[in-house]
Write a protein that holds these residues in place. Structure first.
Motif, PDB file in Angstrom:
ATOM      1  N   MET B   1       0.848  -1.201   0.000  1.00 53.60           N
ATOM      2  CA  MET B   1       0.000   0.000   0.000  1.00 53.60           C
ATOM      3  C   MET B   1       0.882   1.250   0.000  1.00 53.60           C
ATOM      4  SD  MET B   1      -3.076   0.909   2.623  1.00 53.60           S
ATOM      5  CE  MET B   1      -2.533   2.566   3.051  1.00 53.60           C
ATOM      6  N   SER B   2       0.431   2.275  -0.708  1.00 52.99           N
ATOM      7  CA  SER B   2       1.210   3.517  -0.786  1.00 52.99           C
ATOM      8  C   SER B   2       1.280   4.209   0.569  1.00 52.99           C
ATOM      9  CB  SER B   2       0.562   4.450  -1.806  1.00 52.99           C
ATOM     10  OG  SER B   2       1.185   5.704  -1.759  1.00 52.99           O
ATOM     11  N   THR B   3       2.411   4.809   0.835  1.00 54.28           N
ATOM     12  CA  THR B   3       2.565   5.595   2.058  1.00 54.28           C
ATOM     13  C   THR B   3       2.058   7.029   1.849  1.00 54.28           C
ATOM     14  OG1 THR B   3       4.784   6.241   1.346  1.00 54.28           O
ATOM     15  CG2 THR B   3       4.631   4.316   2.776  1.00 54.28           C
ATOM     16  N   ALA B   4       1.645   7.320   0.611  1.00 51.57           N
ATOM     17  CA  ALA B   4       1.320   8.711   0.277  1.00 51.57           C
ATOM     18  C   ALA B   4       0.160   9.292   1.082  1.00 51.57           C
ATOM     19  CB  ALA B   4       1.056   8.838  -1.220  1.00 51.57           C
ATOM     20  N   PRO B   5      -0.979   8.562   1.240  1.00 49.48           N
ATOM     21  CA  PRO B   5      -2.068   9.178   2.014  1.00 49.48           C
ATOM     22  C   PRO B   5      -1.609   9.549   3.426  1.00 49.48           C
ATOM     23  CG  PRO B   5      -2.872   7.257   0.821  1.00 49.48           C
ATOM     24  CD  PRO B   5      -1.372   7.252   0.677  1.00 49.48           C
ATOM     25  N   ALA B   6      -0.790   8.698   4.022  1.00 47.79           N
ATOM     26  CA  ALA B   6      -0.285   9.010   5.372  1.00 47.79           C
ATOM     27  C   ALA B   6       0.636  10.227   5.341  1.00 47.79           C
ATOM     28  CB  ALA B   6       0.451   7.795   5.945  1.00 47.79           C
ATOM     29  N   SER B   7       1.499  10.320   4.306  1.00 45.42           N
ATOM     30  CA  SER B   7       2.379  11.499   4.160  1.00 45.42           C
ATOM     31  C   SER B   7       1.557  12.777   4.060  1.00 45.42           C
ATOM     32  CB  SER B   7       3.227  11.403   2.886  1.00 45.42           C
ATOM     33  OG  SER B   7       4.208  10.422   2.995  1.00 45.42           O
ATOM     34  N   LEU B   8       0.490  12.707   3.279  1.00 44.70           N
ATOM     35  CA  LEU B   8      -0.331  13.905   3.070  1.00 44.70           C
ATOM     36  C   LEU B   8      -1.068  14.296   4.347  1.00 44.70           C
ATOM     37  CD1 LEU B   8      -1.690  13.155  -0.519  1.00 44.70           C
ATOM     38  CD2 LEU B   8      -0.080  14.961   0.118  1.00 44.70           C
ATOM     39  N   ARG B   9      -1.624  13.299   5.047  1.00 42.96           N
ATOM     40  CA  ARG B   9      -2.289  13.593   6.325  1.00 42.96           C
ATOM     41  C   ARG B   9      -1.303  14.200   7.317  1.00 42.96           C
ATOM     42  NH1 ARG B   9      -5.034   8.949   5.689  1.00 42.96           N
ATOM     43  NH2 ARG B   9      -3.528   7.777   6.932  1.00 42.96           N
ATOM     44  N   HIS B  10      -0.116  13.567   7.379  1.00 45.24           N
ATOM     45  CA  HIS B  10       0.913  14.055   8.291  1.00 45.24           C
ATOM     46  C   HIS B  10       1.308  15.492   7.941  1.00 45.24           C
ATOM     47  CE1 HIS B  10       4.523  14.181  10.712  1.00 45.24           C
ATOM     48  NE2 HIS B  10       5.225  14.498   9.642  1.00 45.24           N
ATOM     49  N   SER B  11       1.439  15.745   6.638  1.00 45.26           N
ATOM     50  CA  SER B  11       1.814  17.085   6.174  1.00 45.26           C
ATOM     51  C   SER B  11       0.762  18.103   6.596  1.00 45.26           C
ATOM     52  CB  SER B  11       1.965  17.049   4.653  1.00 45.26           C
ATOM     53  OG  SER B  11       1.762  18.308   4.078  1.00 45.26           O
ATOM     54  N   ARG B  12      -0.507  17.786   6.353  1.00 47.29           N
ATOM     55  CA  ARG B  12      -1.589  18.718   6.702  1.00 47.29           C
ATOM     56  C   ARG B  12      -1.589  18.979   8.211  1.00 47.29           C
ATOM     57  NH1 ARG B  12      -3.317  22.575   4.595  1.00 47.29           N
ATOM     58  NH2 ARG B  12      -4.064  21.654   2.670  1.00 47.29           N
ATOM     59  N   GLU B 324       9.219   7.494  -0.019  1.00 44.17           N
ATOM     60  CA  GLU B 324       7.969   8.227   0.241  1.00 44.17           C
ATOM     61  C   GLU B 324       7.740   9.330  -0.796  1.00 44.17           C
ATOM     62  OE1 GLU B 324       6.665   9.221   4.232  1.00 44.17           O
ATOM     63  OE2 GLU B 324       8.343   8.082   5.043  1.00 44.17           O
ATOM     64  N   LEU B 325       8.835   9.976  -1.218  1.00 47.97           N
ATOM     65  CA  LEU B 325       8.710  10.991  -2.285  1.00 47.97           C
ATOM     66  C   LEU B 325       8.170  10.353  -3.563  1.00 47.97           C
ATOM     67  CD1 LEU B 325      11.949  13.188  -2.026  1.00 47.97           C
ATOM     68  CD2 LEU B 325       9.581  14.015  -1.875  1.00 47.97           C
ATOM     69  N   LEU B 326       8.715   9.187  -3.915  1.00 41.01           N
ATOM     70  CA  LEU B 326       8.273   8.513  -5.144  1.00 41.01           C
ATOM     71  C   LEU B 326       6.810   8.086  -5.020  1.00 41.01           C
ATOM     72  CD1 LEU B 326      11.447   6.326  -5.906  1.00 41.01           C
ATOM     73  CD2 LEU B 326      10.800   8.539  -6.900  1.00 41.01           C
ATOM     74  N   ALA B 327       6.459   7.542  -3.847  1.00 44.81           N
ATOM     75  CA  ALA B 327       5.074   7.116  -3.638  1.00 44.81           C
ATOM     76  C   ALA B 327       4.125   8.309  -3.705  1.00 44.81           C
ATOM     77  CB  ALA B 327       4.953   6.412  -2.288  1.00 44.81           C
ATOM     78  N   LEU B 328       4.556   9.421  -3.120  1.00 42.08           N
ATOM     79  CA  LEU B 328       3.718  10.628  -3.124  1.00 42.08           C
ATOM     80  C   LEU B 328       3.497  11.120  -4.552  1.00 42.08           C
ATOM     81  CD1 LEU B 328       2.276  12.868  -1.537  1.00 42.08           C
ATOM     82  CD2 LEU B 328       4.462  14.059  -1.363  1.00 42.08           C
ATOM     83  N   GLY B 329       4.578  11.147  -5.332  1.00 44.96           N
ATOM     84  CA  GLY B 329       4.478  11.578  -6.726  1.00 44.96           C
ATOM     85  C   GLY B 329       3.519  10.709  -7.506  1.00 44.96           C
ATOM     86  N   ARG B 330       3.679   9.386  -7.374  1.00 46.64           N
ATOM     87  CA  ARG B 330       2.791   8.473  -8.107  1.00 46.64           C
ATOM     88  C   ARG B 330       1.342   8.634  -7.647  1.00 46.64           C
ATOM     89  NH1 ARG B 330       7.274   4.791  -7.908  1.00 46.64           N
ATOM     90  NH2 ARG B 330       6.540   4.051  -5.887  1.00 46.64           N
ATOM     91  N   PHE B 331       1.156   8.785  -6.362  1.00 47.38           N
ATOM     92  CA  PHE B 331      -0.199   8.915  -5.822  1.00 47.38           C
ATOM     93  C   PHE B 331      -0.897  10.154  -6.381  1.00 47.38           C
ATOM     94  CE2 PHE B 331      -3.114  10.591  -2.592  1.00 47.38           C
ATOM     95  CZ  PHE B 331      -3.933   9.501  -2.393  1.00 47.38           C
ATOM     96  N   VAL B 332      -0.167  11.255  -6.372  1.00 50.23           N
ATOM     97  CA  VAL B 332      -0.751  12.524  -6.818  1.00 50.23           C
ATOM     98  C   VAL B 332      -1.137  12.452  -8.294  1.00 50.23           C
ATOM     99  CG1 VAL B 332      -0.154  14.929  -7.299  1.00 50.23           C
ATOM    100  CG2 VAL B 332       0.422  13.918  -5.097  1.00 50.23           C
ATOM    101  N   VAL B 333      -0.293  11.795  -9.087  1.00 41.88           N
ATOM    102  CA  VAL B 333      -0.543  11.749 -10.528  1.00 41.88           C
ATOM    103  C   VAL B 333      -1.537  10.648 -10.890  1.00 41.88           C
ATOM    104  CG1 VAL B 333       0.560  11.337 -12.762  1.00 41.88           C
ATOM    105  CG2 VAL B 333       1.632  12.860 -11.108  1.00 41.88           C
ATOM    106  N   ASP B 334      -1.442   9.470 -10.233  1.00 40.54           N
ATOM    107  CA  ASP B 334      -2.283   8.329 -10.625  1.00 40.54           C
ATOM    108  C   ASP B 334      -3.702   8.397 -10.086  1.00 40.54           C
ATOM    109  OD1 ASP B 334      -0.089   7.347 -11.805  1.00 40.54           O
ATOM    110  OD2 ASP B 334       0.297   5.745 -10.358  1.00 40.54           O
ATOM    111  N   ARG B 335      -3.819   8.821  -8.861  1.00 42.01           N
ATOM    112  CA  ARG B 335      -5.069   8.844  -8.124  1.00 42.01           C
ATOM    113  C   ARG B 335      -6.257   9.321  -8.960  1.00 42.01           C
ATOM    114  NH1 ARG B 335      -7.685  13.217  -5.920  1.00 42.01           N
ATOM    115  NH2 ARG B 335      -6.397  14.459  -7.275  1.00 42.01           N
ATOM    116  N   LYS B 336      -5.943  10.276  -9.851  1.00 41.40           N
ATOM    117  CA  LYS B 336      -7.040  10.997 -10.478  1.00 41.40           C
ATOM    118  C   LYS B 336      -7.569  10.324 -11.747  1.00 41.40           C
ATOM    119  CE  LYS B 336      -6.345  15.712  -9.540  1.00 41.40           C
ATOM    120  NZ  LYS B 336      -5.886  16.971 -10.111  1.00 41.40           N
ATOM    121  N   VAL B 337      -6.741   9.483 -12.381  1.00 40.23           N
ATOM    122  CA  VAL B 337      -7.133   9.047 -13.736  1.00 40.23           C
ATOM    123  C   VAL B 337      -7.946   7.738 -13.715  1.00 40.23           C
ATOM    124  CG1 VAL B 337      -6.283   9.059 -16.080  1.00 40.23           C
ATOM    125  CG2 VAL B 337      -4.804   9.856 -14.275  1.00 40.23           C
TER     126      VAL B 337
END
Lengths: 337, 337
Positions: B1-12, B324-337
């Motif tokens: 599972m991507s770490t990106a949602p957790a990174s974004l929550r943590h960031s906010r 985590e940077l790579l996961a965040l990048g992929r999440f931001v770009v992939d999530r939407k399509v």
């Protein structure tokens, strides 16, 4: 004879090449509007040399360095930065106020639309910080910090100005606080930034900043008097311009807060709408004068100038530069009335 | 599972208190609009917790410090500053584009008028610099300089965007350059600012900046695809929103520059005016898809993501943070399509 006109000419000549270099950092499409606003080109793009304003703020910045014994080139990025912040606020204010002319030329929003004015102003604000920080000097960071804080106060003053339009009355204190933000803050930063860039001690910086604060408020008081009673040939604005927009300027707020029938009549008129004719404007100008608004504003401007001059005493500034700062302040405030 | 949602929550969660403290520097009247825009209060002033956006840029800033082995708090002022610059541009863009809603709420200009939106955006830009420079850290100045230069590029992209609306054709290169300014520049600064604040060497900072540049363009490509073919329930914008405004987005510019009848038909439609109906919009979306605009944009986004990931190789970053940077990048770009 005052040394002020020479200081101002010297300031304009000194900063223009650096200001042009800053604007040239923008791509060729978007630098056009800024170059027009600064009077370097016509709207069509032909070279010209239109009135670019008095360059009071950069002159203060250059003298600020000289006053603490530093060479004026130390202050050059600061002088360019305060001029950029000043013009950022002019370009955005013209749009917000719907002013179609500045210095007898059409305003950026009037020529190219609201979006161009927003972006041109935004770019000037970003460039101001960039010019300061690009020097890499250890004093650039405190100078940039001063400029950012100043910009916040400048915006606060503009917010108050717009809020006052929607209110029936404002106290004189609120109106002075607005002028302290809208005009005082950047004059203060201009008078201090040269000393900051020269690494001067805090007491010296604070004295110069206080000088600029009082000068700015004095300037605004006189500007507000001219907005009502000024000669259009001198001000470059229509006669009674501030009355046409029912602006709660400093003389108006003083008059509104007096006892007696004139104040009530003035309040009633401010609550009306529609385009007033010349006769009506003359009558309202008379109400404000009758309630003491004009005399108070001019006396308060004189009092502020005394405070400004006192601020520069006893902090061991270079005598020549201090004299030029005082002459410049008096020139800027007196010239117009 | 991507770490990106957790990174974004943590960031906010990490930046919100500091972001609130920054906005609270404004006086009580003018902080209202910014607090509303960030989703902390309703238009009436009651506390709420509306969608404040994904906080992608601050997440990049925090990971940027971690990637160079610095504690994330080093990057906190940078994370707050990039979020302020991002939101400065949103508030001004909403006004310039006439967008009445953002994140399913009315925009600042729609609620309080153009002047409030101009001043709220201006204040956010000034606060971004102030937050960085108030730290007094020796790395604050290079970070503030990066931010000022980035803001200039961001504004350049916005100028291009507006210019393109008035032109019949734009090349794909021009359109990519616009995206590099409008979206890439701030993503790049966000991915680099943590390392700048940590005092990292230039090669490391440059690698992180390059990652952000490519990520930003990939993000814009996907965003443009969604502006034409996205589901309104996901995007929060009306269906075909970018087509309604005849925006020359990346897929449109690709389609326009192909040989064949579809391209000509598309160019003809872009030159028309008036409010298109749903059937017309579906037909035009079909033209762009038929000319390869959608496939090209998605393939180019994938290519940019590969380049982004390659940029982070070989500069000795912390493996966990790099992941985590790579996961965040992929999440931001992939999530939407």
């Amino acid at each position: 004879m005052s040394t002020a006109p020479a200081s101002l000419r010297h300031s304009r000549d000194t900063i223009t090449p650096a200001l042009r270099a800053a604007v040239d950092r923008r791509d060729h499409r978007s630098r056009h509007q800024a170059a027009y606003h600064f009077g370097w080109i016509t709207a069509g793009g032909a070279p010209t040399s239109a009135d670019a304003g008095k360059a009071v703020r950069p002159a203060l910045a250059l003298l600020s360095a000289e006053a603490v014994g530093a060479p004026p080139e130390v202050a050059l990025p600061g002088a360019v930065a305060v001029e950029l912040v000043h013009n950022f606020s002019l370009v955005h204010d013209d749009l917000m106020d719907g002013d179609e002319e500045r210095r007898h030329r059409r305003t950026v929003w009037k020529l190219w639309g609201p979006s161009s004015a927003i972006l041109t102003g935004d770019a000037m604000l970003a460039l101001a910080q960039e010019v300061l920080l690009d020097t890499g000097s250890p004093t650039a960071a405190p100078a940039a910090r001063l400029l950012a804080r100043t910009t916040r106060h400048l915006i606060r003053g503009q917010v108050q100005d717009l809020t006052f339009e929607q209110r029936g009355r404002v106290t004189v204190e609120e109106c002075v606080d607005m002028a302290a933000g809208k005009t005082g803050a950047l004059m203060s930063a201009s008078a201090a930034i040269g000393a900051v860039l020269a690494g001067s001690p805090e007491t010296t910086v604070d004295a110069l900043a206080l000088y600029g604060d009082h000068l700015g408020i004095a300037f605004q008081l006189v500007d507000d008097v001219l907005g009502i009673w000024g000669d259009p040939a001198v001000t470059g604005k229509p006669v009674h311009s501030d009355l046409r927009s029912r602006k709660k300027s400093l003389p108006v707020s003083h008059a509104l807060n007096q006892d007696g029938p004139l104040s009530g009549e003035l309040a009633d008129w401010l609550a009306t709408s529609g385009e007033p004719d010349e006769e009506e404007l003359r009558r309202v100008a008379g109400l404000i004068e009758g309630a003491g608004g004009r005399d108070w504003a001019l006396a308060e401007a004189a009092r502020r100038m005394t405070l400004a001059e006192e601020a520069l005493s006893g902090v061991g500034l270079d005598a020549g530069a201090r004299g030029e700062l005082l002459a410049l302040g008096r020139f800027v405030v007196d010239r117009k009335v």
